[in-house]
Design an enzyme around this catalytic site. Sequence first.
Site, PDB file in Angstrom:
ATOM      1  CB  CYS A 122      -2.102  -0.282   8.663  1.00  0.00           C
ATOM      2  SG  CYS A 122      -0.935   1.068   8.551  1.00  0.00           S
TER       3      CYS A 122
ATOM      4  CD  GLU B 260       8.385  -0.180  11.096  1.00  0.00           C
ATOM      5  OE1 GLU B 260       7.374   0.102  10.440  1.00  0.00           O
ATOM      6  OE2 GLU B 260       9.369  -0.796  10.635  1.00  0.00           O
TER       7      GLU B 260
ATOM      8  CD  GLU C  70       4.720  -0.972  12.940  1.00  0.00           C
ATOM      9  OE1 GLU C  70       3.498  -0.698  13.009  1.00  0.00           O
ATOM     10  OE2 GLU C  70       5.550  -0.517  13.733  1.00  0.00           O
TER      11      GLU C  70
ATOM     12  CG  ASN D  25      -0.472  -0.179   2.496  1.00  0.00           C
ATOM     13  OD1 ASN D  25       0.666  -0.603   2.664  1.00  0.00           O
ATOM     14  ND2 ASN D  25      -1.261   0.152   3.492  1.00  0.00           N
TER      15      ASN D  25
HETATM   16  P1  NAD Z   1       0.388  -9.352   3.365  1.00  0.00           P
HETATM   17  O1  NAD Z   1       0.532  -9.751   4.789  1.00  0.00           O
HETATM   18  O2  NAD Z   1      -0.404 -10.215   2.454  1.00  0.00           O
HETATM   19  O3  NAD Z   1       1.843  -9.227   2.683  1.00  0.00           O
HETATM   20  C1  NAD Z   1       2.845  -8.421   3.242  1.00  0.00           C
HETATM   21  C2  NAD Z   1       4.193  -8.901   2.753  1.00  0.00           C
HETATM   22  O4  NAD Z   1       4.431 -10.207   3.275  1.00  0.00           O
HETATM   23  C3  NAD Z   1       4.312  -9.024   1.237  1.00  0.00           C
HETATM   24  O5  NAD Z   1       5.599  -8.630   0.838  1.00  0.00           O
HETATM   25  C4  NAD Z   1       4.125 -10.510   1.015  1.00  0.00           C
HETATM   26  O6  NAD Z   1       4.704 -10.958  -0.179  1.00  0.00           O
HETATM   27  C5  NAD Z   1       4.829 -11.075   2.230  1.00  0.00           C
HETATM   28  N1  NAD Z   1       4.448 -12.455   2.597  1.00  0.00           N
HETATM   29  C6  NAD Z   1       3.287 -13.128   2.321  1.00  0.00           C
HETATM   30  N2  NAD Z   1       3.330 -14.367   2.856  1.00  0.00           N
HETATM   31  C7  NAD Z   1       4.521 -14.474   3.500  1.00  0.00           C
HETATM   32  C8  NAD Z   1       5.144 -15.503   4.268  1.00  0.00           C
HETATM   33  N3  NAD Z   1       4.551 -16.676   4.483  1.00  0.00           N
HETATM   34  N4  NAD Z   1       6.361 -15.260   4.805  1.00  0.00           N
HETATM   35  C9  NAD Z   1       6.970 -14.063   4.640  1.00  0.00           C
HETATM   36  N5  NAD Z   1       6.439 -13.054   3.901  1.00  0.00           N
HETATM   37  C10 NAD Z   1       5.233 -13.256   3.343  1.00  0.00           C
HETATM   38  O7  NAD Z   1      -0.149  -7.849   3.379  1.00  0.00           O
HETATM   39  P2  NAD Z   1      -0.569  -6.941   2.152  1.00  0.00           P
HETATM   40  O8  NAD Z   1      -1.846  -7.466   1.590  1.00  0.00           O
HETATM   41  O9  NAD Z   1       0.600  -6.756   1.239  1.00  0.00           O
HETATM   42  O10 NAD Z   1      -0.811  -5.536   2.899  1.00  0.00           O
HETATM   43  C11 NAD Z   1      -1.957  -5.233   3.602  1.00  0.00           C
HETATM   44  C12 NAD Z   1      -1.791  -5.510   5.083  1.00  0.00           C
HETATM   45  O11 NAD Z   1      -0.681  -4.799   5.608  1.00  0.00           O
HETATM   46  C13 NAD Z   1      -2.986  -4.997   5.886  1.00  0.00           C
HETATM   47  O12 NAD Z   1      -3.328  -5.938   6.867  1.00  0.00           O
HETATM   48  C14 NAD Z   1      -2.472  -3.732   6.538  1.00  0.00           C
HETATM   49  O13 NAD Z   1      -3.133  -3.335   7.712  1.00  0.00           O
HETATM   50  C15 NAD Z   1      -1.049  -4.082   6.787  1.00  0.00           C
HETATM   51  N6  NAD Z   1      -0.243  -2.866   6.943  1.00  0.00           N
HETATM   52  C16 NAD Z   1       0.180  -2.524   8.188  1.00  0.00           C
HETATM   53  C17 NAD Z   1       0.903  -1.343   8.369  1.00  0.00           C
HETATM   54  C18 NAD Z   1       1.376  -0.911   9.729  1.00  0.00           C
HETATM   55  O14 NAD Z   1       2.202  -0.008   9.789  1.00  0.00           O
HETATM   56  N7  NAD Z   1       0.877  -1.474  10.807  1.00  0.00           N
HETATM   57  C19 NAD Z   1       1.189  -0.539   7.272  1.00  0.00           C
HETATM   58  C20 NAD Z   1       0.719  -0.918   6.020  1.00  0.00           C
HETATM   59  C21 NAD Z   1       0.005  -2.102   5.853  1.00  0.00           C
END
Ligand code: NAD
Length: 488
Positions: free
Chosen positions: A281, A459, A247, A148
């Site tokens: 998020c 962070e 996060e 995002n």
């Molecule tokens: P996601 O968890 O699907 O993927 C995040 C990352 O993890 C990607 O790079 C993905 O390829 C990787 N990934 C997927 N499976 C994995 C595994 N088994 N092992 C290691 N890495 C793996 O999330 P998304 O759909 O890309 O993003 C949306 C999510 O991120 C939402 O839940 C949002 O709230 C969260 N988010 C949190 C923050 C924060 O600061 N708290 C900021 C932005 C987004």
Amino acid sequence: MQTYRLFIDGEWIDTADYYEVRNPATGEAIATCAVAGESELNAAVEAAQRAFPDWAARSYEERGEILRAVAQGVKARYEEFALVESQQTGRCLRETMAHDVPSTIAVLEYFAGVAPATLGETIPVPGAYLNYTRREPYGVVGAITPWNFPLWLAVIKIAPALAAGNTMVLKPAPTTPLTALMLADVMRQAGAPAGVFNVLTDPTPDVVGDLLTRHPQVQKISFTGSTGVGVRVMQNAATHIAPVSLELGGKSPFIVFADAEFDRALAHALLANYFAQGQMCTAATRIFVEKPLYERFRDAFVQRAQRLQIGDPQDPTTEFATLHKREQLEKTEFYVRTAVEEGAQVLTGGKRITEPPFDKGFYFQPTVLANVQPTMRVACDEIFGPVAMLMPFEGEDEALRLANQTDYGLAAGIWTKDIGKALRLAHQIQAGKVWVNCYNMIPPQAPYGGYKLSGFGRELGLHCLLELYTQVKNVQVDLSPDYFEWFG
Ligand code: NAD
């Protein structure tokens, strides 16, 4: 259309396979990226490990100089970074120009300057001893980011980790790796030594991420993404006792008391729900409005949501664009449908936008729901789409109860002119970030992170240098002329 290779050990590395990265608004391919596998992952970790001793031995000032040059390099390509960020995410160019790129530069500049503040302590201990602590980097940091805010979310890991003397292997999200790769180019030109920063791309979400988090030479893991994947990352890290910071997702409350400054609260409520089409998020989808103000606020919110200018994300006047991917569109639709089945009322939106040219993307109308009960799925789960729900409340106690009625704890917004009330609530809300009479302000100087299912570790700010990217060593020195004979 640009082709990007992997960035390992300061070099661009070719692989046998490439995949396409597409613009979500049009479906058009905008770049091709190399597909990393286990051997490339191992090469990147080894390069980061080789680079570590020299990088860690450099002074904070020297590392800071390089980060400052990286900030300059991003500034020099400001428009290009903003455009590519918009093209790969589907988010509006006006956002990436006004938020993502300047925030990225600010984070780089902050950590370039603040790193020398990672001070140790001297500790008074009994006897003739000098006892002191040092803050030392971990070694290789494995960083994983979501789609995002790909550039900024990567840089809030890269800048403090490198400033503290760590090296890094970054795995961006499969669909949005381009600005991280551009950053690698900027790093090289800024004089970052080979191996200090490495980027691996991969079309499958979990292959390289899984290998990276299980790699025994990765000494610290920094993850941003969904709570479900966060659990997996933590399990992988446990296999070699690597510290993790997570996060994760959110379901933030936005509490508007009857005495709030109406226009400001309204403007921020809209931003908190429709910036990035709600794919944040910190999205404050649960808007609680005190009863005397509820109807006026609800009507004004709906009117303003209907006026958002929907369009091509790269048109600088567009305020609201496509969702990032089909799954996100289907998920948003599912939650609205389920909410209606459970008794919620759609005040505006609630549907896909399918007329041309929007049919090529994943457009969903800015949506407002009423009659939502706090126990409905729509009010409990993270949707990550443009769905705001307005709920009335009566008094401070109910506001607090509703705000905390969630498994998440990332952020919260409180709107009132009564500062005592605002701070009473701020101290009782279970969230890592509370904004009073503002929202989504994330300055590089202040810690940012979640409670509960939103993760742990902070962070940004000095907190992250001290707690996430350095570990404490304690040294005790005997100053006494006498010594202690134990044997004989
Ligand atoms: P996601 O968890 O699907 O993927 C995040 C990352 O993890 C990607 O790079 C993905 O390829 C990787 N990934 C997927 N499976 C994995 C595994 N088994 N092992 C290691 N890495 C793996 O999330 P998304 O759909 O890309 O993003 C949306 C999510 O991120 C939402 O839940 C949002 O709230 C969260 N988010 C949190 C923050 C924060 O600061 N708290 C900021 C932005 C987004």
